[in-house]
Each structure stands twice: as structure tokens, then as C-alpha cells.
Design an enzyme around this catalytic site. Structure first.
Site, PDB file in Angstrom:
ATOM      1  N   SER A  20      15.584  15.463  89.411  1.00 48.64           N
ATOM      2  CA  SER A  20      16.639  14.445  89.364  1.00 48.64           C
ATOM      3  C   SER A  20      17.659  14.565  90.500  1.00 48.64           C
ATOM      4  O   SER A  20      18.063  13.534  91.056  1.00 48.64           O
ATOM      5  CB  SER A  20      17.366  14.490  88.018  1.00 48.64           C
ATOM      6  OG  SER A  20      16.469  14.173  87.002  1.00 48.64           O
ATOM      7  N   LYS A  68      18.924  16.396  73.857  1.00 46.70           N
ATOM      8  CA  LYS A  68      18.816  14.935  73.771  1.00 46.70           C
ATOM      9  C   LYS A  68      19.172  14.375  72.394  1.00 46.70           C
ATOM     10  O   LYS A  68      19.675  13.261  72.290  1.00 46.70           O
ATOM     11  CB  LYS A  68      17.389  14.495  74.119  1.00 46.70           C
ATOM     12  CG  LYS A  68      17.071  14.519  75.599  1.00 46.70           C
ATOM     13  CD  LYS A  68      15.650  14.024  75.803  1.00 46.70           C
ATOM     14  CE  LYS A  68      15.335  13.795  77.247  1.00 46.70           C
ATOM     15  NZ  LYS A  68      14.090  13.062  77.447  1.00 46.70           N
ATOM     16  N   GLU A  80      22.386   0.623  70.957  1.00 53.09           N
ATOM     17  CA  GLU A  80      21.646   0.289  69.732  1.00 53.09           C
ATOM     18  C   GLU A  80      20.224   0.878  69.723  1.00 53.09           C
ATOM     19  O   GLU A  80      19.769   1.463  68.735  1.00 53.09           O
ATOM     20  CB  GLU A  80      21.617  -1.245  69.673  1.00 53.09           C
ATOM     21  CG  GLU A  80      20.883  -1.851  68.539  1.00 53.09           C
ATOM     22  CD  GLU A  80      20.630  -3.346  68.813  1.00 53.09           C
ATOM     23  OE1 GLU A  80      19.832  -3.908  68.088  1.00 53.09           O
ATOM     24  OE2 GLU A  80      21.214  -3.906  69.772  1.00 53.09           O
ATOM     25  N   ASP A 104      14.185   6.448  78.919  1.00 50.09           N
ATOM     26  CA  ASP A 104      12.786   6.912  79.049  1.00 50.09           C
ATOM     27  C   ASP A 104      11.773   5.787  78.814  1.00 50.09           C
ATOM     28  O   ASP A 104      10.883   5.568  79.638  1.00 50.09           O
ATOM     29  CB  ASP A 104      12.500   8.042  78.048  1.00 50.09           C
ATOM     30  CG  ASP A 104      13.140   9.356  78.467  1.00 50.09           C
ATOM     31  OD1 ASP A 104      13.382   9.544  79.672  1.00 50.09           O
ATOM     32  OD2 ASP A 104      13.390  10.189  77.580  1.00 50.09           O
ATOM     33  N   GLY A 128       0.503  11.425  70.726  1.00 47.81           N
ATOM     34  CA  GLY A 128       1.699  12.260  70.668  1.00 47.81           C
ATOM     35  C   GLY A 128       2.800  11.552  69.896  1.00 47.81           C
ATOM     36  O   GLY A 128       2.846  10.315  69.853  1.00 47.81           O
ATOM     37  N   ALA A 129       3.685  12.353  69.288  1.00 43.47           N
ATOM     38  CA  ALA A 129       4.750  11.768  68.468  1.00 43.47           C
ATOM     39  C   ALA A 129       6.042  12.577  68.608  1.00 43.47           C
ATOM     40  O   ALA A 129       6.747  12.813  67.644  1.00 43.47           O
ATOM     41  CB  ALA A 129       4.300  11.698  67.010  1.00 43.47           C
TER      42      ALA A 129
END
Ligand code: ATR
Length: 279
Positions: A20, A68, A80, A104, A128-129
């Protein structure tokens, strides 16, 4: 830099490998902004860190692992969709009011749109979850896909995303912990890997003998290495491919826009991708 230089920072742990600063410091220079992007390796005391953002007049932040989710309850306002996702990766400090966003999923969808692919009504398989999957699934639902299947090793994690989608969007959605086989792939238009499989290892969430439908779009959010085992499988089946680095750059561009009101150009995208390839 001078006495008026404003700081934008990354907060997380560990943060040593972050790309970043390269992206944002290039953009600050390119757009003549008197800002600097620095990384803060925060090992503890998230409450004090949030107070410091205000006290030091830090203009904005990116938030990464492991904060996060936890930081959501410590800031003043949350967008929201970030609330629905349950995590943020970007904060803007507006005169002492900290507002949180999650870029993201938006960055990911931008990569698909930029490739010219129309995701509307498509049948999508998300593998993936975790946190990345959550933001991508919500963004897919916002963009009117036709069907979503979430496959994950731990079924209850897939179920929790399934419930968010079911309760907030009018989308045909299913979840499973079953292994992906030819039958799973036969009516799927888009495959998205959001797991860490392939990240600096030679694992893949799909068996290399599995046969996808022709014209399937394959997206892998893993960006190191660029040619994961899954990408190799996609190439051997002549699939269209979207690479993890595209999402990484696009989520950074969305954050840059939130802080500065400037959306970086396609030339910036190409230039940063070139830097990344030499990094
Ligand atoms: P992120 O925030 O980057 O999405 P995460 O929240 O830790 O990271 O999620 C990682 C995902 O990769 C999860 O879906 C995880 O599966 P579980 O929910 O079962 O933990 C998946 N994952 C990680 N390692 C895996 C492995 N070896 N095999 C299968 N799935 C894996």
C-alpha cells in the site's frame, strides 16, 4: 514534506509486506498532494490508536489484519455496506469524525467490470467464507448476479454469509462444504477463489483434473505468486482470468478516492502493476 504535510496510514499487524505505501505515495506525488502514507505496526491497544488518529489529525487510514472487525465499534460512523460486511479497511477523518468503509468488494468488482465482463445474471461460485469472501459476496449481490454458491471447508462460515445475502438481497443463494467437482462446475459462469490456498504454496481449491464450462471466468484474489496453481489450471482450460493484483490495486484506488476525491487513471493502474511485477 513540510509542516503542512498530512499523514495517511496503515494500521495492522504484521504490516511489513504491505504494498500500500508504494501505491499511495506514488499517487500523492502524481496528483501533487502534500500527503504521505506510512505504516504503523500496532501490536495492542487499538483504543489508544483510534484516539491518536484524532489527536494527531491523521487524514485517513487503511485497516488490515487483525483489526478490520474490531475497529468498527471504536469509530464514529460506518458506511451502510461496511456494516453489512461487518468489517472496514478504510477510515476517513472528517474534522475529527472518523467514518469507516470497506473497499475490498468494490475493488474486486471494478476489476471484473474493467475487463469488460458483464456479471449481471451470471451464476457465480465463491470459494471461501472469510472476510474477503463476505465483502465480495455482498458486492456481487449488489451487482445483480443471477445465482451464488458459497463453498467453504467450514460450513457454518459459509452459512453466515448465506444468511446475510438471503436476508438483504433478492438472489438465489446456496452454500456447501462439499468438494468442488465437474458437476459443481457444469453450470457455473464465474469462479472466485477467496481462500488463502495458493498463497506462497502450491495448493489449489480445485482439483487440477476438474473440467470447467468453456468461457468460465476465473478470479483468484491471491496475488503472491501471480501464477497460482489455480491460475495454471485456468490457463490449461483456456479460461478468462482476473488476477489478485488487480483487486489489490482497485481497492487501494477506491480508498484513495475516499480520502482525496480523485479517482486514479488507467495509466496509474498500469504503472503500479508494472512496479508490482518488479517488486
Ligand atoms: P480473509 O480475511 O483474507 O478472507 P480469512 O477470514 O482468514 O481471511 O478467511 C480465509 C478463508 O480461507 C476461509 O474461508 C478459510 O476456510 P475456513 O472458514 O474453513 O477457515 C479458507 N482456508 C484457509 N486455509 C484453508 C485450507 N487449507 N483449506 C481450505 N480452506 C482454507
Amino acid at each position: 514534506m513540510n509542516s503542512e504535510t498530512k499523514v495517511i496510514c496503515l494500521i495492522g499487524h504484521p504490516i511489513k509486506q504491505s504494498f500500500s505505501p508504494v501505491i499511495h505515495n506514488y499517487l500523492f506525488g502524481k496528483y501533487n498532494l502534500n500527503n504521505i502514507y506510512v505504516c504503523f505496526d500496532v501490536k495492542e491497544n487499538l483504543d489508544d490508536t483510534v484516539k491518536s488518529i484524532k489527536n494527531l489529525g491523521i487524514l485517513g487510514c487503511n485497516i488490515t489484519i487483525p483489526y478490520k472487525v474490531d475497529i468498527i465499534d471504536k469509530i464514529d460512523l460506518v458506511d451502510e455496506y461496511a456494516k453489512l460486511i461487518g468489517s472496514i479497511n478504510t477510515i476517513k477523518n472528517e474534522d475529527g469524525i472518523l467514518k469507516g468503509y470497506n473497499t475490498d468488494g468494490i475493488g474486486f468488482l471494478k476489476s471484473i467490470k474493467d475487463s469488460g465482463y458483464n456479471i449481471c445474471d451470471k451464476r457465480v461460485l465463491v470459494i471461501g467464507a472469510g472476510g474477503a469472501s463476505r465483502s465480495i459476496c455482498i458486492e456481487l449481490a449488489k451487482n445483480n448476479i443471477g445465482y451464488l454458491k458459497i463453498v467453504n471447508r467450514t460450513k457454518k462460515n459459509a452459512q453466515s454469509i448465506y444468511e446475510i445475502i438471503k436476508n438483504n438481497f433478492d438472489i438465489d443463494v446456496e452454500y456447501t462444504d462439499k468438494i468442488i467437482d465437474d458437476k459443481t462446475l457444469e453450470d457455473i459462469d464465474v469462479i472466485i477463489n477467496t481462500t488463502s490456498l495458493g498463497m506462497e504454496n502450491d495448493l489449489s481449491p480445485i482439483d487440477k483434473k476438474a473440467i470447467p464450462k468453456s468461457n468460465t471466468l476465473l478470479c483468484d484474489i491471491v496475488y503472491k505468486p501471480q501464477n497460482t496453481e489455480l491460475i495454471k489450471w485456468a490457463k490449461s482450460n483456456n479460461l478468462e482470468i482476473i488476477y489478485g493484483i488487480d483487486m489489490l490495486i482497485n481497492q487501494a484506488f477506491e480508498a484513495f478516492y475516499i480520502w482525496t476525491g480523485i479517482y486514479p487513471s488507467n495509466e496509474d493502474f498500469k504503472f503500479i502493476k508494472e512496479i508490482y511485477n518488479k517488486y
